[in-house]
Design an enzyme around this catalytic site. Sequence first.
Site, PDB file in Angstrom:
ATOM      1  N   LYS A   1      45.921  34.440  44.579  1.00  0.00           N
ATOM      2  CA  LYS A   1      45.134  34.440  43.332  1.00  0.00           C
ATOM      3  C   LYS A   1      45.592  33.343  42.381  1.00  0.00           C
ATOM      4  CE  LYS A   1      46.603  36.268  39.895  1.00  0.00           C
ATOM      5  NZ  LYS A   1      46.608  37.642  39.505  1.00  0.00           N
TER       6      LYS A   1
ATOM      7  N   HIS B   1      57.856  22.489  18.717  1.00  0.00           N
ATOM      8  CA  HIS B   1      56.651  21.768  18.363  1.00  0.00           C
ATOM      9  C   HIS B   1      56.465  20.553  19.264  1.00  0.00           C
ATOM     10  CE1 HIS B   1      53.400  20.787  15.681  1.00  0.00           C
ATOM     11  NE2 HIS B   1      53.842  19.550  15.567  1.00  0.00           N
TER      12      HIS B   1
ATOM     13  N   CYS C   1      48.749  38.484  43.993  1.00  0.00           N
ATOM     14  CA  CYS C   1      49.276  37.509  43.020  1.00  0.00           C
ATOM     15  C   CYS C   1      49.328  36.075  43.547  1.00  0.00           C
ATOM     16  CB  CYS C   1      50.703  37.882  42.612  1.00  0.00           C
ATOM     17  SG  CYS C   1      51.130  39.618  42.713  1.00  0.00           S
TER      18      CYS C   1
ATOM     19  N   GLU D   1      39.563  37.750  37.240  1.00  0.00           N
ATOM     20  CA  GLU D   1      40.374  36.634  37.751  1.00  0.00           C
ATOM     21  C   GLU D   1      39.645  35.924  38.897  1.00  0.00           C
ATOM     22  OE1 GLU D   1      44.926  38.056  36.780  1.00  0.00           O
ATOM     23  OE2 GLU D   1      44.135  38.506  38.754  1.00  0.00           O
TER      24      GLU D   1
ATOM     25  N   GLU E   1      54.542  28.401  19.561  1.00  0.00           N
ATOM     26  CA  GLU E   1      55.117  28.333  18.210  1.00  0.00           C
ATOM     27  C   GLU E   1      54.268  29.087  17.187  1.00  0.00           C
ATOM     28  OE1 GLU E   1      55.077  24.516  16.149  1.00  0.00           O
ATOM     29  OE2 GLU E   1      53.559  23.778  17.539  1.00  0.00           O
TER      30      GLU E   1
ATOM     31  N   TYR F   1      40.762  43.445  35.955  1.00  0.00           N
ATOM     32  CA  TYR F   1      41.468  42.185  36.053  1.00  0.00           C
ATOM     33  C   TYR F   1      41.276  41.446  37.368  1.00  0.00           C
ATOM     34  CZ  TYR F   1      46.652  42.623  37.275  1.00  0.00           C
ATOM     35  OH  TYR F   1      47.908  42.664  37.755  1.00  0.00           O
TER      36      TYR F   1
ATOM     37  N   CYS G   1      50.855  41.527  47.166  1.00  0.00           N
ATOM     38  CA  CYS G   1      51.161  40.394  46.290  1.00  0.00           C
ATOM     39  C   CYS G   1      51.133  39.069  47.042  1.00  0.00           C
ATOM     40  CB  CYS G   1      52.525  40.628  45.649  1.00  0.00           C
ATOM     41  SG  CYS G   1      53.146  39.217  44.762  1.00  0.00           S
TER      42      CYS G   1
HETATM   43  P1  FAD Z   1      52.025  46.633  48.405  1.00  0.00           P
HETATM   44  O1  FAD Z   1      52.536  45.305  48.030  1.00  0.00           O
HETATM   45  O2  FAD Z   1      50.560  46.815  48.450  1.00  0.00           O
HETATM   46  O3  FAD Z   1      52.655  46.967  49.842  1.00  0.00           O
HETATM   47  C1  FAD Z   1      52.332  48.103  50.584  1.00  0.00           C
HETATM   48  C2  FAD Z   1      52.484  47.776  52.044  1.00  0.00           C
HETATM   49  O4  FAD Z   1      52.548  48.975  52.798  1.00  0.00           O
HETATM   50  C3  FAD Z   1      51.296  46.995  52.592  1.00  0.00           C
HETATM   51  O5  FAD Z   1      51.727  45.916  53.386  1.00  0.00           O
HETATM   52  C4  FAD Z   1      50.571  48.020  53.458  1.00  0.00           C
HETATM   53  O6  FAD Z   1      49.823  47.439  54.492  1.00  0.00           O
HETATM   54  C5  FAD Z   1      51.755  48.841  53.954  1.00  0.00           C
HETATM   55  N1  FAD Z   1      51.399  50.186  54.409  1.00  0.00           N
HETATM   56  C6  FAD Z   1      50.542  51.055  53.838  1.00  0.00           C
HETATM   57  N2  FAD Z   1      50.525  52.208  54.526  1.00  0.00           N
HETATM   58  C7  FAD Z   1      51.413  52.064  55.543  1.00  0.00           C
HETATM   59  C8  FAD Z   1      51.859  52.928  56.588  1.00  0.00           C
HETATM   60  N3  FAD Z   1      51.402  54.174  56.687  1.00  0.00           N
HETATM   61  N4  FAD Z   1      52.754  52.454  57.468  1.00  0.00           N
HETATM   62  C9  FAD Z   1      53.247  51.192  57.377  1.00  0.00           C
HETATM   63  N5  FAD Z   1      52.861  50.347  56.388  1.00  0.00           N
HETATM   64  C10 FAD Z   1      51.959  50.781  55.489  1.00  0.00           C
HETATM   65  N6  FAD Z   1      50.731  41.873  40.291  1.00  0.00           N
HETATM   66  C11 FAD Z   1      51.421  41.040  39.478  1.00  0.00           C
HETATM   67  O7  FAD Z   1      52.538  41.363  39.072  1.00  0.00           O
HETATM   68  N7  FAD Z   1      50.919  39.821  39.130  1.00  0.00           N
HETATM   69  C12 FAD Z   1      49.718  39.395  39.558  1.00  0.00           C
HETATM   70  O8  FAD Z   1      49.293  38.295  39.216  1.00  0.00           O
HETATM   71  C13 FAD Z   1      48.972  40.245  40.411  1.00  0.00           C
HETATM   72  N8  FAD Z   1      47.789  39.842  40.903  1.00  0.00           N
HETATM   73  C14 FAD Z   1      47.114  40.646  41.762  1.00  0.00           C
HETATM   74  C15 FAD Z   1      45.903  40.189  42.275  1.00  0.00           C
HETATM   75  C16 FAD Z   1      45.190  40.960  43.139  1.00  0.00           C
HETATM   76  C17 FAD Z   1      43.907  40.455  43.693  1.00  0.00           C
HETATM   77  C18 FAD Z   1      45.682  42.245  43.513  1.00  0.00           C
HETATM   78  C19 FAD Z   1      44.920  43.109  44.464  1.00  0.00           C
HETATM   79  C20 FAD Z   1      46.884  42.704  43.028  1.00  0.00           C
HETATM   80  C21 FAD Z   1      47.604  41.910  42.139  1.00  0.00           C
HETATM   81  N9  FAD Z   1      48.824  42.323  41.601  1.00  0.00           N
HETATM   82  C22 FAD Z   1      49.517  41.508  40.755  1.00  0.00           C
HETATM   83  C23 FAD Z   1      49.381  43.649  41.911  1.00  0.00           C
HETATM   84  C24 FAD Z   1      50.510  43.571  42.969  1.00  0.00           C
HETATM   85  O9  FAD Z   1      50.049  42.915  44.107  1.00  0.00           O
HETATM   86  C25 FAD Z   1      50.944  44.998  43.306  1.00  0.00           C
HETATM   87  O10 FAD Z   1      51.323  45.662  42.115  1.00  0.00           O
HETATM   88  C26 FAD Z   1      52.121  45.031  44.279  1.00  0.00           C
HETATM   89  O11 FAD Z   1      51.843  44.358  45.459  1.00  0.00           O
HETATM   90  C27 FAD Z   1      52.478  46.489  44.583  1.00  0.00           C
HETATM   91  O12 FAD Z   1      53.530  46.559  45.495  1.00  0.00           O
HETATM   92  P2  FAD Z   1      53.739  47.853  46.398  1.00  0.00           P
HETATM   93  O13 FAD Z   1      55.056  47.666  47.048  1.00  0.00           O
HETATM   94  O14 FAD Z   1      53.487  49.073  45.620  1.00  0.00           O
HETATM   95  O15 FAD Z   1      52.577  47.786  47.487  1.00  0.00           O
HETATM   96  P1  NA7 Z   2      40.559  48.724  37.813  1.00  0.00           P
HETATM   97  O1  NA7 Z   2      41.517  48.284  36.780  1.00  0.00           O
HETATM   98  O2  NA7 Z   2      40.672  50.099  38.328  1.00  0.00           O
HETATM   99  O3  NA7 Z   2      39.070  48.501  37.277  1.00  0.00           O
HETATM  100  C1  NA7 Z   2      37.943  48.813  38.012  1.00  0.00           C
HETATM  101  C2  NA7 Z   2      36.740  48.080  37.449  1.00  0.00           C
HETATM  102  O4  NA7 Z   2      35.612  48.327  38.274  1.00  0.00           O
HETATM  103  C3  NA7 Z   2      36.358  48.541  36.063  1.00  0.00           C
HETATM  104  O5  NA7 Z   2      35.811  47.464  35.368  1.00  0.00           O
HETATM  105  C4  NA7 Z   2      35.285  49.597  36.354  1.00  0.00           C
HETATM  106  O6  NA7 Z   2      34.383  49.792  35.305  1.00  0.00           O
HETATM  107  C5  NA7 Z   2      34.583  48.976  37.525  1.00  0.00           C
HETATM  108  N1  NA7 Z   2      33.917  49.964  38.378  1.00  0.00           N
HETATM  109  C6  NA7 Z   2      34.468  51.051  38.932  1.00  0.00           C
HETATM  110  N2  NA7 Z   2      33.547  51.698  39.671  1.00  0.00           N
HETATM  111  C7  NA7 Z   2      32.399  50.994  39.565  1.00  0.00           C
HETATM  112  C8  NA7 Z   2      31.094  51.149  40.109  1.00  0.00           C
HETATM  113  N3  NA7 Z   2      30.806  52.171  40.899  1.00  0.00           N
HETATM  114  N4  NA7 Z   2      30.156  50.242  39.803  1.00  0.00           N
HETATM  115  C9  NA7 Z   2      30.455  49.205  38.998  1.00  0.00           C
HETATM  116  N5  NA7 Z   2      31.668  49.004  38.451  1.00  0.00           N
HETATM  117  C10 NA7 Z   2      32.615  49.889  38.739  1.00  0.00           C
HETATM  118  O7  NA7 Z   2      40.573  47.779  39.078  1.00  0.00           O
HETATM  119  P2  NA7 Z   2      41.063  46.326  39.486  1.00  0.00           P
HETATM  120  O8  NA7 Z   2      40.707  46.189  40.921  1.00  0.00           O
HETATM  121  O9  NA7 Z   2      40.572  45.253  38.617  1.00  0.00           O
HETATM  122  O10 NA7 Z   2      42.627  46.375  39.340  1.00  0.00           O
HETATM  123  C11 NA7 Z   2      43.386  47.364  39.983  1.00  0.00           C
HETATM  124  C12 NA7 Z   2      44.819  46.994  39.979  1.00  0.00           C
HETATM  125  O11 NA7 Z   2      45.014  46.110  41.075  1.00  0.00           O
HETATM  126  C13 NA7 Z   2      45.263  46.259  38.745  1.00  0.00           C
HETATM  127  O12 NA7 Z   2      45.955  47.116  37.879  1.00  0.00           O
HETATM  128  C14 NA7 Z   2      46.166  45.173  39.321  1.00  0.00           C
HETATM  129  O13 NA7 Z   2      47.513  45.538  39.212  1.00  0.00           O
HETATM  130  C15 NA7 Z   2      45.851  45.068  40.737  1.00  0.00           C
HETATM  131  P3  NA7 Z   2      34.615  50.888  34.129  1.00  0.00           P
HETATM  132  O14 NA7 Z   2      35.474  50.207  33.110  1.00  0.00           O
HETATM  133  O15 NA7 Z   2      35.276  52.074  34.749  1.00  0.00           O
HETATM  134  O16 NA7 Z   2      33.242  51.179  33.645  1.00  0.00           O
END
Ligand code: FAD
Ligand code: NA7
Length: 596
Positions: free
Chosen positions: A166, A571, A163, A303, A576, A299, A158
């Site tokens: 982004k 408003h 998040c 985004e 609304e 997403y 995050c």
């Molecule tokens: P993470 O935050 O991923 O933390 C896991 C941590 O564990 C990482 O630092 C990793 O390196 C560490 N780790 C892994 N394996 C090991 C190990 N063996 N030993 C030590 N450390 C380890 N969520 C929202 O609510 N709003 C948003 O707008 C949003 N935007 C997003 C945009 C993007 C591009 C992405 C990719 C995600 C977004 N998310 C958003 C999702 C959000 O980031 C995740 O749901 C959240 O971070 C999950 O938290 P977590 O604790 O499960 O894992």
């Molecule tokens: P998602 O929600 O798992 O979506 C993956 C997207 O990538 C989806 O549109 C898929 O299409 C597409 N996809 C998957 N494999 C392929 C290949 N091989 N070629 C082309 N397109 C493909 O992933 P996000 O990364 O957006 O989000 C994951 C979570 O991370 C999300 O819930 C946030 O919390 C943060 P499909 O619809 O399967 O045809």
Amino acid sequence: MPPIENEGLEQIRSKIKELIDANQVLVFSKSFCPFCVKVKELFKELNVKCNAIELDLMGKSTIAILRLLLQKTVPNVFINKKHIGGCDKTMKAHNDGVLQKLLGEGSEVFDYDLIVIGGGSGGLACSKEAAALGKKVMVLDYVVPTPKGTNWGLGGTCVNVGCIPKKLMHQTALLGTAMEDARKFGWEFSDQVTHNWETMRTAVNNYIGSLNWGYRVSLRDKNVNYVNAYAEFVEPHKIKATNKRGKEMFYTAAKFVLATGERPRYLGIPGDKEYCITSDDLFSLPYCPGKTLVIGASYVALECGGFLVGLGLDVTVMVRSILLRGFDQDMANRAGDCMETHGVKFLRKFVPTKIEQLEAGTPGRLKVTAKSTESDEIIEGEYNTVLIAVGRDAYTGKIGLDKAGVEVNAKNGKIPVNDEEQTNVPHIYAIGDILEGKWELTPVAVQAGKLLARRLFAGATLKCDYVNVPTTVFTPMEYGSCGYPEEKAVEIYGQENLEIYHSLFWPLEFTVPGRDNNRCYAKIICNNLDNERVIGFHYLGPNAGEVTQGFGAAMKCGITKDQLDNTIGIHPTCAEIFTTMEVTKSSGGDITQSGC
Ligand code: FAD
Ligand code: NA7
């Protein structure tokens, strides 16, 4: 306890002693007694084996046993040979932490009460809460660099690659649109407006750096031992931690929480890891990505594509099938249409097959070959950057789960848990993105982590509620939702039992600049079988997160259409619209808006 019908008092006395000596927890109970049930439930919650002697099921020996026990009432609790007392005394001992200490006596001594693997949203919340409850806690966080070598600090996805960057880059794009609007409101700029990627990246990454530091400080303040090392199980109660210099350390704990999150998936086609980037690289990319192809349509893809076009870049999104799988498709397509209006090009029904480098550089030039999912058509295109956003995989493959006996879904690495986030191994729990079938959102991971710590160490019972979680997709026109997508609601309740109200609207702030007229859209799905309760909320418009949060709270309280109608709007706002929706989808009535 074996039958003791015909035994003398002395024999019964020695049997009772034997039982008290042999069991960590022994409860003399009566099967129908609610206080006994309460005490037994407590030990169940604490994951402690409780041996209950149900006196009402023991025939005549009950009287003999009761004569020999000093306390004649039930429940009568013994822990590690020590007499605790009845229900009230046991509960008090639990609340005071005395019970936990007594349970610990005579058992194996561990280095920590709790070790949390992963210092992201969920792991940090859980470890801080457990430490605040007086527990000895360690959290390990380690980032394995991306194939491009990108790395980051404490705090997880995050903060570093999700998040936070982004939303800040989305904000950068919104400011660009606001500047265009500003001219229509009379602002005059003498110079042409351009965007500097390096300035934005540096500012965003400086802010992230301050958050990384803040997390370290708060862990130290809360007495959580933070170790920057990669953790893996070597035994059910023991992990190996390897730091970046390769030094190995071993730690044991009574309980573990897995919070390792997810990492971007690659395509498995030639050139993907060599030449492409993922969202893990994008937010700290040292140069402007230039003409970009985003692969994927969910997403993260939309985004990122959305803010890149907002910065003035040439952006194409390659879509395999549909937009925003899992979200309401009517809304997803409307969000996609708005992206097209804002300049994003969509290449629909294509998948990439090969990425080749034409020229190295920052950025270089890449050739992408793709094939149609519907015909034999092959296309080629040239881009400066290819961003892969085709989903994320749970990061659980190399943490020794087999050594701990934790079950994992072999297909996706996700960890199945019960409604208390407990895995099949009673002392190991899991939270956040690695959970099977749960929301992958920061506030969900945080809530689950906090509540888990309270249940484990403060006798709390509240579980994380994964229903009606509000969320927002930060596409150029933002999409906020809570509850069911229309398709899912129809599947569950049947079209005939739903009433769907909807409306287009034109935010006042868009009127003077004359943009996005009748593109914003609001929809609620109501369950006729339950007093027109709102079971789906969907909003496409500005500030979707701010709007959706409040309606999320209302849905938690079970808001109905009638109650929405009785709510007086603010408003002039976008939100609304939800207080004045009259046109049902089934009526086919006109939903365009012409004024306020
Ligand atoms: P993470 O935050 O991923 O933390 C896991 C941590 O564990 C990482 O630092 C990793 O390196 C560490 N780790 C892994 N394996 C090991 C190990 N063996 N030993 C030590 N450390 C380890 N969520 C929202 O609510 N709003 C948003 O707008 C949003 N935007 C997003 C945009 C993007 C591009 C992405 C990719 C995600 C977004 N998310 C958003 C999702 C959000 O980031 C995740 O749901 C959240 O971070 C999950 O938290 P977590 O604790 O499960 O894992
Ligand atoms: P998602 O929600 O798992 O979506 C993956 C997207 O990538 C989806 O549109 C898929 O299409 C597409 N996809 C998957 N494999 C392929 C290949 N091989 N070629 C082309 N397109 C493909 O992933 P996000 O990364 O957006 O989000 C994951 C979570 O991370 C999300 O819930 C946030 O919390 C943060 P499909 O619809 O399967 O045809």
